[in-house]
Enzyme design. Structure first.
Site, short mmCIF file in Angstrom:
data_model
loop_
_atom_site.label_atom_id
_atom_site.label_comp_id
_atom_site.label_asym_id
_atom_site.label_seq_id
_atom_site.Cartn_x
_atom_site.Cartn_y
_atom_site.Cartn_z
N TYR A 143 -30.74 -7.20 43.32
CA TYR A 143 -31.64 -7.26 41.91
C TYR A 143 -33.19 -7.62 42.19
O TYR A 143 -34.06 -7.46 41.22
CB TYR A 143 -30.75 -7.74 40.90
CG TYR A 143 -29.63 -7.31 40.39
CD1 TYR A 143 -29.34 -5.80 40.95
CD2 TYR A 143 -28.80 -7.72 39.48
CE1 TYR A 143 -28.03 -5.26 40.67
CE2 TYR A 143 -27.42 -7.13 39.41
CZ TYR A 143 -27.37 -5.69 40.03
OH TYR A 143 -26.09 -5.45 39.75
N LYS A 194 -19.25 -8.71 51.56
CA LYS A 194 -18.62 -7.34 52.52
C LYS A 194 -19.34 -7.68 54.08
O LYS A 194 -20.26 -7.10 54.56
CB LYS A 194 -19.21 -6.15 52.04
CG LYS A 194 -18.17 -5.75 50.84
CD LYS A 194 -18.40 -4.26 50.47
CE LYS A 194 -18.20 -3.18 51.49
NZ LYS A 194 -16.90 -2.58 51.35
N ASP A 227 -14.76 -5.14 48.08
CA ASP A 227 -13.83 -3.82 47.48
C ASP A 227 -12.28 -4.34 47.11
O ASP A 227 -11.64 -3.75 46.35
CB ASP A 227 -13.95 -2.66 48.31
CG ASP A 227 -14.00 -2.98 49.91
OD1 ASP A 227 -13.98 -4.13 50.21
OD2 ASP A 227 -14.02 -2.06 50.76
N ASP A 251 -21.75 -9.12 39.29
CA ASP A 251 -21.78 -8.18 38.21
C ASP A 251 -20.92 -7.37 37.93
O ASP A 251 -20.11 -7.37 36.72
CB ASP A 251 -23.14 -7.54 38.33
CG ASP A 251 -23.81 -6.55 37.09
OD1 ASP A 251 -23.20 -6.91 36.39
OD2 ASP A 251 -24.58 -6.08 37.21
N ASP A 255 -17.26 -8.34 35.24
CA ASP A 255 -17.34 -7.28 34.06
C ASP A 255 -15.74 -6.78 34.21
O ASP A 255 -14.98 -6.43 33.19
CB ASP A 255 -18.07 -6.02 34.15
CG ASP A 255 -19.23 -6.24 33.08
OD1 ASP A 255 -19.59 -7.62 32.80
OD2 ASP A 255 -20.11 -5.34 32.83
#
Ligand code: NAD
Length: 370
Positions: A143, A194, A227, A251, A255
């Site tokens: 970001y 990852k 994942d 993020d 959520d």
């Protein structure tokens, strides 16, 4: 008696001030009945500040935030400001606070109150008793990484670029928060990246493992690909205690984890900065929900997420774990008695307003402290 604790309250917009009003009643309760006293300042942020000062947050409020012991934030956002330039949006207030206070560690607990198990879309046996903490790195990663932007190529097509970048100090400081948090919980950290396909993932894994071996061998550490972590959070979330991950994966995963509990109006969060010479961290506490313009001004909002954010503030900034636990216990008792705001309403329960929920919590606090 200990020195007064300095707290800056920024109620913001929409349901922010409504929920905060109930929290103020609880703060006054603590002020009156227990050994802890607060020096409170209040300020405008978001659309409330735009209306008065033409900016989402003034330099004076920003200065107060940098000088206080802890900030308690409501929510910002107002559809009236949907079509203005980015730097005039109410939401800029929280982004500026995070940036200038250096709040790199975002703590998002996902706790399922036994009384609200039915609010989750998952089976009761999967989520009942869930108590996990997602720790998201908040000021680095894709970001913020450079280069970033959209360019037009010679053939007229366009190219968008974002850069995922992390340095060892950035990874170490968030991993350190994770290990310290785990020591106060059930002593397990799962580090998520990852490393199979990303260089930042390889560096993340190496750095976390090295810090663990050097300073935190007593904490149980595991590593997981992001994942797989998303799948595991839905399959068997209770296997986790603290999950530490980067800005982008955090993020998404925070959520996802919040929805395991099924109730946005119940979830608090904390954002912490680096410790200063005295070990004190800059800190901001806020509910994860927004300003909820659809229900604002109707005394309908659930104030518990903001109240539980205040409990986190007591625990992490003021070292008042017993007082934090008292608030959490009062909230739990209210729920056990079937008192519900509209967002968590169930058959057979008693529906109350925002103020009614505040009344119920204060009554339980009186009983618990008697
Ligand atoms: P939201 O969280 O405000 O609302 C989503 C839904 O959940 C709405 O239906 C709302 O009524 C309900 N809800 C949320 N909190 C509730 C509570 N405490 N009690 C009962 N119901 C509750 O998200 P949104 O609608 O996407 O965003 C509204 C505004 O809030 C936007 O301007 C957005 O930018 C802003 N926002 C701000 C923050 C923040 O201040 N940190 C976070 C998220 C969204």
């Amino acid at each position: 008696m200990a020195a007064n604790k300095k707290m800056l309250i920024l109620p913001g917009d929409g349901i922010g001030p409504e929920a905060m009003r109930q929290v103020r009643r609880v703060v006054e309760w603590f002020d009156k009945r227990r050994a802890v006293r607060f020096d409170i300042k209040e300020g405008l942020v978001g659309a409330a500040s735009l209306a008065k000062h033409d900016t989402p947050i003034t330099d004076a409020v920003m200065r107060d935030a940098l000088e206080t012991d802890a900030v308690l934030f409501g929510a910002v956002g107002d559809p009236k400001w949907d079509n203005v330039a980015f730097d005039k949006k109410p939401e800029r207030a929280i982004l500026r606070l995070r940036k200038e206070m250096g709040l790199f560690a975002n703590l998002r607990p996902a706790t399922v109150f036994p009384e609200l198990v039915a609010a989750s879309t998952l089976k009761p046996e999967v989520v009942s008793g869930l108590d996990i903490m997602i720790l998201r790195e908040l000021t680095g990663g894709v970001y913020f990484g450079e280069p970033r932007g959209i360019t037009t190529l010679p053939d007229g097509t366009k190219r968008g670029v974002d850069t995922q970048v992390y340095t060892t100090p950035e990874i170490e400081r968030i991993a350190r928060v994770a290990f310290e948090l785990a020591r106060k919980r059930t002593n397990k950290v799962c580090s998520v990246e990852k490393a199979n396909v990303m260089h930042t993932g390889v560096l993340w894994r190496e750095t976390v493992a090295k810090l663990h071996a050097a300073e935190y061998k007593d904490v149980q550490l595991s590593h997981m690909y992001a994942d797989n972590c998303a799948m595991q959070l839905v399959r068997n979330p209770k296997q986790f205690d603290v999950i530490v991950t980067d800005n982008l994966f955090g993020d998404m995963l925070s959520d996802l984890a919040s929805m395991l509990t099924g109730s946005l109006g119940m979830l608090p969060s904390a954002s912490l900065g680096a410790p200063d010479a005295t070990g004190r961290r800059k800190a901001l506490y806020e509910p994860i929900h927004g300003s909820a313009p659809d229900i604002a001004g109707k005394d309908l909002a659930n104030p518990l997420a903001t109240l539980l954010s205040f409990a986190m503030l007591l625990r992490y900034s003021f070292d008042l774990a017993d007082d934090a636990a008292l608030i959490e216990q009062a909230a739990r008792k209210v729920l056990a008695k079937g008192v519900r705001t509209a967002d968590i309403m169930q058959d057979g329960a008693t529906k109350v307003s925002t103020t009614g929920m505040g009344d119920a919590v204060l009554k339980e606090l009186d009983t618990l402290a008697a």
